[in-house]
Write a protein that holds these residues in place. Structure first.
Motif, PDB file in Angstrom:
ATOM      1  N   ASP A 189       0.810  -1.218   0.000  1.00  0.00           N
ATOM      2  CA  ASP A 189       0.000   0.000   0.000  1.00  0.00           C
ATOM      3  C   ASP A 189       0.843   1.267   0.000  1.00  0.00           C
ATOM      4  N   TYR A 190       2.174   1.115   0.066  1.00  0.00           N
ATOM      5  CA  TYR A 190       3.067   2.276   0.175  1.00  0.00           C
ATOM      6  C   TYR A 190       4.198   2.196  -0.845  1.00  0.00           C
ATOM      7  N   VAL A 191       4.755   3.375  -1.144  1.00  0.00           N
ATOM      8  CA  VAL A 191       5.911   3.493  -2.033  1.00  0.00           C
ATOM      9  C   VAL A 191       7.002   4.220  -1.262  1.00  0.00           C
ATOM     10  N   LEU A 192       8.208   3.735  -1.379  1.00  0.00           N
ATOM     11  CA  LEU A 192       9.371   4.338  -0.747  1.00  0.00           C
ATOM     12  C   LEU A 192      10.132   5.100  -1.828  1.00  0.00           C
ATOM     13  N   LYS A 193      10.395   6.389  -1.580  1.00  0.00           N
ATOM     14  CA  LYS A 193      11.020   7.232  -2.605  1.00  0.00           C
ATOM     15  C   LYS A 193      12.189   8.011  -2.021  1.00  0.00           C
ATOM     16  N   ALA A 194      13.095   8.408  -2.913  1.00  0.00           N
ATOM     17  CA  ALA A 194      14.163   9.348  -2.560  1.00  0.00           C
ATOM     18  C   ALA A 194      13.761  10.709  -3.112  1.00  0.00           C
ATOM     19  N   ASN A 195      13.980  11.752  -2.319  1.00  0.00           N
ATOM     20  CA  ASN A 195      13.551  13.094  -2.728  1.00  0.00           C
ATOM     21  C   ASN A 195      14.537  13.782  -3.659  1.00  0.00           C
ATOM     22  N   HIS A 196      15.746  13.273  -3.780  1.00  0.00           N
ATOM     23  CA  HIS A 196      16.825  14.003  -4.450  1.00  0.00           C
ATOM     24  C   HIS A 196      17.222  13.413  -5.808  1.00  0.00           C
ATOM     25  N   GLY A 197      16.288  12.725  -6.461  1.00  0.00           N
ATOM     26  CA  GLY A 197      16.563  12.173  -7.779  1.00  0.00           C
ATOM     27  C   GLY A 197      15.272  11.865  -8.498  1.00  0.00           C
ATOM     28  N   SER A 198      15.405  11.366  -9.684  1.00  0.00           N
ATOM     29  CA  SER A 198      14.232  11.021 -10.491  1.00  0.00           C
ATOM     30  C   SER A 198      14.228   9.519 -10.739  1.00  0.00           C
ATOM     31  N   GLY A 199      13.069   8.897 -10.551  1.00  0.00           N
ATOM     32  CA  GLY A 199      12.948   7.464 -10.782  1.00  0.00           C
ATOM     33  C   GLY A 199      13.469   6.610  -9.644  1.00  0.00           C
ATOM     34  N   TRP A 200      13.828   7.231  -8.520  1.00  0.00           N
ATOM     35  CA  TRP A 200      14.349   6.483  -7.378  1.00  0.00           C
ATOM     36  C   TRP A 200      13.190   6.103  -6.459  1.00  0.00           C
ATOM     37  N   ASN A 201      12.420   5.137  -6.893  1.00  0.00           N
ATOM     38  CA  ASN A 201      11.232   4.678  -6.192  1.00  0.00           C
ATOM     39  C   ASN A 201      11.342   3.184  -5.942  1.00  0.00           C
ATOM     40  N   VAL A 202      10.857   2.756  -4.784  1.00  0.00           N
ATOM     41  CA  VAL A 202      10.832   1.341  -4.441  1.00  0.00           C
ATOM     42  C   VAL A 202       9.389   0.972  -4.119  1.00  0.00           C
ATOM     43  N   PHE A 203       8.840   0.070  -4.892  1.00  0.00           N
ATOM     44  CA  PHE A 203       7.469  -0.387  -4.693  1.00  0.00           C
ATOM     45  C   PHE A 203       7.516  -1.671  -3.875  1.00  0.00           C
TER      46      PHE A 203
ATOM     47  N   ALA B  48      17.668  -1.391  -1.433  1.00  0.00           N
ATOM     48  CA  ALA B  48      17.587  -0.594  -2.669  1.00  0.00           C
ATOM     49  C   ALA B  48      17.399   0.879  -2.340  1.00  0.00           C
ATOM     50  N   ALA B  49      16.502   1.186  -1.418  1.00  0.00           N
ATOM     51  CA  ALA B  49      16.263   2.585  -1.045  1.00  0.00           C
ATOM     52  C   ALA B  49      17.502   3.207  -0.417  1.00  0.00           C
ATOM     53  N   ASN B  50      18.151   2.488   0.482  1.00  0.00           N
ATOM     54  CA  ASN B  50      19.360   3.020   1.121  1.00  0.00           C
ATOM     55  C   ASN B  50      20.480   3.260   0.115  1.00  0.00           C
ATOM     56  N   SER B  51      20.486   2.504  -0.979  1.00  0.00           N
ATOM     57  CA  SER B  51      21.535   2.693  -1.996  1.00  0.00           C
ATOM     58  C   SER B  51      21.412   4.046  -2.696  1.00  0.00           C
ATOM     59  N   TYR B  52      20.235   4.679  -2.631  1.00  0.00           N
ATOM     60  CA  TYR B  52      20.055   5.997  -3.255  1.00  0.00           C
ATOM     61  C   TYR B  52      20.679   7.124  -2.432  1.00  0.00           C
ATOM     62  N   MET B  53      20.837   6.913  -1.145  1.00  0.00           N
ATOM     63  CA  MET B  53      21.247   8.003  -0.264  1.00  0.00           C
ATOM     64  C   MET B  53      22.600   8.635  -0.617  1.00  0.00           C
ATOM     65  N   PRO B  54      23.636   7.876  -0.932  1.00  0.00           N
ATOM     66  CA  PRO B  54      24.912   8.533  -1.261  1.00  0.00           C
ATOM     67  C   PRO B  54      24.982   9.064  -2.706  1.00  0.00           C
ATOM     68  N   LEU B  55      24.006   8.707  -3.526  1.00  0.00           N
ATOM     69  CA  LEU B  55      24.047   9.106  -4.933  1.00  0.00           C
ATOM     70  C   LEU B  55      23.627  10.556  -5.109  1.00  0.00           C
ATOM     71  N   ARG B  56      24.123  11.172  -6.156  1.00  0.00           N
ATOM     72  CA  ARG B  56      23.730  12.529  -6.532  1.00  0.00           C
ATOM     73  C   ARG B  56      23.244  12.478  -7.973  1.00  0.00           C
ATOM     74  N   TYR B  57      21.945  12.557  -8.134  1.00  0.00           N
ATOM     75  CA  TYR B  57      21.323  12.476  -9.456  1.00  0.00           C
ATOM     76  C   TYR B  57      21.903  13.518 -10.403  1.00  0.00           C
ATOM     77  N   GLY B  58      22.137  14.704  -9.917  1.00  0.00           N
ATOM     78  CA  GLY B  58      22.637  15.784 -10.759  1.00  0.00           C
ATOM     79  C   GLY B  58      24.002  15.535 -11.355  1.00  0.00           C
ATOM     80  N   GLU B  59      24.832  14.736 -10.690  1.00  0.00           N
ATOM     81  CA  GLU B  59      26.162  14.469 -11.223  1.00  0.00           C
ATOM     82  C   GLU B  59      26.090  13.681 -12.521  1.00  0.00           C
ATOM     83  N   ARG B  60      25.217  12.687 -12.563  1.00  0.00           N
ATOM     84  CA  ARG B  60      25.132  11.854 -13.756  1.00  0.00           C
ATOM     85  C   ARG B  60      24.566  12.615 -14.951  1.00  0.00           C
ATOM     86  N   TRP B  61      23.506  13.388 -14.730  1.00  0.00           N
ATOM     87  CA  TRP B  61      22.823  14.066 -15.827  1.00  0.00           C
ATOM     88  C   TRP B  61      23.188  15.541 -15.908  1.00  0.00           C
TER      89      TRP B  61
END
Length: 187
Positions: A106-120, A134-147
């Motif tokens: 009934d819930y979705v886990l998301k990261a606020n600092h990137g796009s497409g970083w959702n865990v269903f 999977a969700a914790n793996s998003y924490m050190p990433l910086r979406y802006g660096e890649r794109w």
């Protein structure tokens, strides 16, 4: 005189274009891969050129607040948008601390600092810990660096849980340039 002005302007635009392409090789390479042509940041004429220009030069301090999946909620209220949004039930920086009752389909886990970083959670019913990892793996990433989307750099990384919307049949995104909508994405 007009011919001389035209030549000067053309040379200036060419210098700006070449300097930008050399200064931002990763952004240029990605642009060429996607569009099969060189960008024209000195005189943008397509929406893709405008996105390229924005990635290279636009440092509008409002962008982090709009790109942040949590902060944008406050921005929308502040600017008078009266829209239904899924409820947020938890915010944190370590998915291991999510209460068990929120680790359901009934819930979705998301990261606020990137796009497409959702865990269903529904995709991880056989092994819920994989969802947490999977969700914790998003924490050190910086979406802006890649794109090369520099406005993501200022966002403080957080994870959050919101309601899973079971009956959504359409998604819309509006791409703007100043006060004009230049592209509408409907899925």
């Amino acid at each position: 005189m007009k011919t001389l002005q035209y030549l000067f302007d053309s040379m200036l635009f060419l210098i700006i274009r070449i300097a930008t392409l050399v200064r931002f090789p990763k952004v240029t390479a990605r642009y060429v891969r996607l569009t099969r042509r060189l960008p024209n940041p000195a005189f943008p004429t397509t929406v893709e050129d405008k996105f390229f220009w924005r990635k290279c030069f636009d440092t509008d301090p409002r962008f982090p607040g709009i790109a942040d999946k949590l902060a944008v909620r406050d921005w929308m209220v502040e600017h008078g948008f009266d829209m239904d949004m899924p409820d947020v039930h938890w915010i944190g920086t370590d998915a291991n601390t999510i209460p068990q009752e929120l680790r359901t389909p009934d819930y979705v886990l998301k990261a606020n600092h990137g796009s497409g970083w959702n865990v269903f959670f529904q995709h991880f019913e056989d092994n819920p810990q994989r969802a947490i990892d999977a969700a914790n793996s998003y924490m050190p990433l910086r979406y802006g660096e890649r794109w090369h989307e520099q406005f993501y750099y200022a966002i403080e990384p957080k994870l959050f849980i919101e309601d899973y919307l079971h009956d959504v049949t359409m998604e819309m995104k509006f791409y703007t340039c100043r006060d004009k909508v230049t592209r509408v994405y409907v899925r």
